[in-house]
Write a protein that holds these residues in place. Sequence first.
Motif, PDB file in Angstrom:
ATOM      1  N   TRP A  91       0.833  -1.207   0.000  1.00 56.32           N
ATOM      2  CA  TRP A  91       0.000   0.000   0.000  1.00 56.32           C
ATOM      3  C   TRP A  91       0.862   1.250   0.000  1.00 56.32           C
ATOM      4  N   SER A  92       1.881   1.291   0.843  1.00 53.21           N
ATOM      5  CA  SER A  92       2.705   2.496   0.979  1.00 53.21           C
ATOM      6  C   SER A  92       3.650   2.694  -0.197  1.00 53.21           C
ATOM      7  N   MET A  93       3.988   1.620  -0.936  1.00 52.43           N
ATOM      8  CA  MET A  93       4.877   1.759  -2.097  1.00 52.43           C
ATOM      9  C   MET A  93       4.230   2.562  -3.212  1.00 52.43           C
ATOM     10  N   ARG A  94       2.907   2.586  -3.248  1.00 54.75           N
ATOM     11  CA  ARG A  94       2.194   3.297  -4.316  1.00 54.75           C
ATOM     12  C   ARG A  94       1.982   4.775  -4.003  1.00 54.75           C
ATOM     13  N   LEU A  95       2.399   5.204  -2.815  1.00 49.83           N
ATOM     14  CA  LEU A  95       2.076   6.547  -2.348  1.00 49.83           C
ATOM     15  C   LEU A  95       3.315   7.293  -1.873  1.00 49.83           C
ATOM     16  N   ASP A  96       3.167   8.602  -1.752  1.00 46.51           N
ATOM     17  CA  ASP A  96       4.156   9.408  -1.045  1.00 46.51           C
ATOM     18  C   ASP A  96       3.764   9.331   0.432  1.00 46.51           C
ATOM     19  N   LEU A  97       4.331   8.361   1.147  1.00 45.88           N
ATOM     20  CA  LEU A  97       3.884   8.047   2.504  1.00 45.88           C
ATOM     21  C   LEU A  97       3.971   9.253   3.430  1.00 45.88           C
ATOM     22  N   ARG A  98       5.070   9.970   3.368  1.00 40.91           N
ATOM     23  CA  ARG A  98       5.234  11.121   4.257  1.00 40.91           C
ATOM     24  C   ARG A  98       4.131  12.157   4.019  1.00 40.91           C
ATOM     25  N   HIS A  99       3.796  12.393   2.777  1.00 41.55           N
ATOM     26  CA  HIS A  99       2.759  13.376   2.452  1.00 41.55           C
ATOM     27  C   HIS A  99       1.397  12.909   2.950  1.00 41.55           C
ATOM     28  N   VAL A 100       1.092  11.624   2.763  1.00 42.30           N
ATOM     29  CA  VAL A 100      -0.190  11.080   3.219  1.00 42.30           C
ATOM     30  C   VAL A 100      -0.321  11.196   4.731  1.00 42.30           C
ATOM     31  N   LEU A 101       0.732  10.856   5.440  1.00 40.13           N
ATOM     32  CA  LEU A 101       0.671  10.858   6.898  1.00 40.13           C
ATOM     33  C   LEU A 101       0.568  12.272   7.471  1.00 40.13           C
ATOM     34  N   GLN A 102       1.112  13.244   6.770  1.00 41.29           N
ATOM     35  CA  GLN A 102       1.025  14.623   7.267  1.00 41.29           C
ATOM     36  C   GLN A 102      -0.419  15.087   7.407  1.00 41.29           C
ATOM     37  N   GLY A 103      -1.314  14.509   6.601  1.00 39.52           N
ATOM     38  CA  GLY A 103      -2.707  14.929   6.664  1.00 39.52           C
ATOM     39  C   GLY A 103      -3.637  13.946   7.327  1.00 39.52           C
ATOM     40  N   VAL A 104      -3.108  12.807   7.778  1.00 42.37           N
ATOM     41  CA  VAL A 104      -3.982  11.782   8.354  1.00 42.37           C
ATOM     42  C   VAL A 104      -4.365  12.137   9.786  1.00 42.37           C
ATOM     43  N   THR A 105      -5.593  11.817  10.160  1.00 39.94           N
ATOM     44  CA  THR A 105      -6.053  12.058  11.518  1.00 39.94           C
ATOM     45  C   THR A 105      -5.424  11.045  12.470  1.00 39.94           C
ATOM     46  N   ILE A 106      -4.997  11.510  13.634  1.00 35.25           N
ATOM     47  CA  ILE A 106      -4.474  10.606  14.663  1.00 35.25           C
ATOM     48  C   ILE A 106      -5.547   9.554  14.978  1.00 35.25           C
ATOM     49  N   GLY A 107      -5.122   8.306  15.087  1.00 35.74           N
ATOM     50  CA  GLY A 107      -6.064   7.243  15.427  1.00 35.74           C
ATOM     51  C   GLY A 107      -6.800   6.648  14.248  1.00 35.74           C
ATOM     52  N   SER A 108      -6.363   6.951  13.018  1.00 40.96           N
ATOM     53  CA  SER A 108      -7.004   6.355  11.841  1.00 40.96           C
ATOM     54  C   SER A 108      -6.689   4.860  11.768  1.00 40.96           C
ATOM     55  N   ARG A 109      -7.520   4.127  11.027  1.00 40.08           N
ATOM     56  CA  ARG A 109      -7.398   2.668  10.966  1.00 40.08           C
ATOM     57  C   ARG A 109      -7.113   2.172   9.551  1.00 40.08           C
ATOM     58  N   PHE A 110      -6.281   1.144   9.468  1.00 33.90           N
ATOM     59  CA  PHE A 110      -6.189   0.361   8.249  1.00 33.90           C
ATOM     60  C   PHE A 110      -7.224  -0.748   8.340  1.00 33.90           C
ATOM     61  N   ARG A 111      -7.838  -1.056   7.213  1.00 38.04           N
ATOM     62  CA  ARG A 111      -8.798  -2.157   7.162  1.00 38.04           C
ATOM     63  C   ARG A 111      -8.366  -3.160   6.105  1.00 38.04           C
ATOM     64  N   LEU A 112      -8.517  -4.424   6.421  1.00 35.80           N
ATOM     65  CA  LEU A 112      -8.148  -5.492   5.505  1.00 35.80           C
ATOM     66  C   LEU A 112      -9.377  -5.946   4.730  1.00 35.80           C
ATOM     67  N   ASP A 113      -9.167  -6.216   3.434  1.00 38.43           N
ATOM     68  CA  ASP A 113     -10.269  -6.654   2.585  1.00 38.43           C
ATOM     69  C   ASP A 113     -10.781  -8.023   3.003  1.00 38.43           C
ATOM     70  N   ASP A 114      -9.855  -8.888   3.474  1.00 36.13           N
ATOM     71  CA  ASP A 114     -10.232 -10.232   3.887  1.00 36.13           C
ATOM     72  C   ASP A 114      -9.141 -10.784   4.795  1.00 36.13           C
ATOM     73  N   THR A 115      -9.513 -11.489   5.858  1.00 33.50           N
ATOM     74  CA  THR A 115      -8.526 -12.108   6.744  1.00 33.50           C
ATOM     75  C   THR A 115      -8.889 -13.565   6.995  1.00 33.50           C
TER      76      THR A 115
END
Length: 398
Positions: A91-115
């Motif tokens: 997921w992070s390889m497709r993005l500018d991770l630092r830029h994404v995290l600068q705007g993310v709300t504290i306490g956000s969640r990752f969700r898995l499509d299937d486990t």
Amino acid sequence: MTVDAILRDVSKSPLSSWWLEKFDTDVVPNIYVSPVQSRLQYPAYHLTCYLEPNSHYARTLTTASDSKNSGIEEREIREIAKDILSRLNKWSMRLDLRHVLQGVTIGSRFRLDDTNGMTGDAARIWLAPNYELHKRYLPMSRLTELWKPYIASSELPPLIDFDVLRSRRRLHNSISEVLLPSGEVVIFKSVIRVVASMYHEMRELLRMPPHPNIMSRPQYIVTRRVSGAEQPIVCGFILRYLPGGSLLEWLTTNQSEPAVYHPLLLQTKIKWIRQIILALGHLYGPAKSFHSALRPDNIVIDENDNIVLVDFEQRGSSRRWQAPPLWREDRLSQVAADNPDWAESRVNPANMPKGVFYSCPPHGYHKPFIKASDRERQGFEMYSLAKVIWCPVRGRNV
């Protein structure tokens, strides 16, 4: 190895951009995750990877965490950790991770499509921003106004920007060990669910007279610039670092790895029990407050082996540590004898639905405590105190 130790061991790959820190079932099954590209260069975002409660991953990790003889093989836990780590990295390889995290709300969640067995490119993961939290943050100017009856603006601690903090270690879902720009190790406490309870705890710590066995007032108030807000919002606060860990950690390690810890001396047990009682006496005396979540994980040990009470959100505790009358709210007094006007107020949290905005209530957010008289509150805490005292005396958790 424990589940948490396996998660951290799998995360040690030098090619990974993420660190799996801890499996937690406090509210829902989730894994604490942190970005580790130049590891100490990120603030403490307090991100989690949510696991569906009935999924294979959640059931396996929960069973393995609850019992040493669960029958779950270490290999199976490692495979789960590797899959989640792989998804995060892709997921992070497709993005500018630092830029994404600068705007993310504290306490956000990752969700898995299937486990439940899906792997490879078909197994997706996505980030679900915690927008509800964003709506409830307040700027320092508004908090200063709300706190006027309790704290003079000149007595408030200095502000510090969230982005200058450097994460070191996640201790709880909303608590991390961080580095200040000066290099000092401190504790950053934020919130991932109820912003109002965090602001209430800040106010309580700032207004209460100091006591050696109660957490000291915040060193800094943490602010952050977020999209859509005219002023920086208050997203947390900085507390002093206590190196001894919690009483719960000591008891848990003492039970699972007795060779690591020496038996607690009787004089230390007596000292700790006395200090807990002195702290509660201070709360009901000069501080004019209370502690609605007295339990071992809210009792921390400092560098001199002294007890310090923490967590003053006044939002209640689990049934395990609460007096039986608190299990049935209708058995309590419906109006507190010392403040009937507040008990009937429309801005009293006891009369509000969940998810309310912060209104600076005098007695916190635990409805049974709000509706109770001082005498009833003290009775509730005496029950919790008796259970807590039993822990160091017997050297184990209840």
